[in-house]
Design an enzyme around this catalytic site. Structure first.
Site, PDB file in Angstrom:
ATOM      1  CB  CYS A 247       5.767  -3.161  -5.110  1.00 24.99           C
ATOM      2  SG  CYS A 247       5.234  -1.701  -5.794  1.00 24.99           S
TER       3      CYS A 247
ATOM      4  CB  CYS B 244       7.255  -0.433  -3.571  1.00 27.66           C
ATOM      5  SG  CYS B 244       5.587  -0.417  -3.988  1.00 27.66           S
TER       6      CYS B 244
END
Length: 109
Positions: free
Chosen positions: A37, A34
């Site tokens: 993230c 991600c």
């Protein structure tokens, strides 16, 4: 490599570290793949150092802990959950600034 002040959550320690915590807990639900993230990760590391002993800063890898992600209805990541006295009190979806996270933690301590 995770900062030493960050709690790495999984099925085995979630209840003890989060639900039974006597201080507020911020959980970063994330995954390796991600991009947003990865943007949040250094902020979470900084928060863990700044709030040591005042709030618990934790990370939960959704790929390794799918049942917890499902239980807390994490549909997209990063999702940051805030717990106080064992209850979810706030949820933020998507990457935010460090200042926004600081304000949220400050409101819980």
């Amino acid at each position: 490599m995770a900062d030493k002040n960050i709690v790495i959550l999984d099925e085995a320690n979630f209840e003890g570290e989060v639900l039974n915590s006597n201080i507020p807990v911020m959980i970063d639900f994330w995954a390796e793949w991600c991009g947003p993230c990865q943007t949040v990760m250094p902020i979470v590391d900084e928060l863990a150092n700044e709030f040591e002993g005042v709030a618990k800063i934790a990370k939960l890898n959704v790929d390794e802990n799918r049942s917890l992600a499902m239980k807390y209805r994490v549909m997209s990541i990063p999702t940051i959950l805030f717990f106080k006295n064992g209850e979810e009190v706030k949820r933020e979806v998507g990457a935010k600034s460090k200042e926004e996270y600081v304000e949220l933690i400050d409101s819980l301590v």
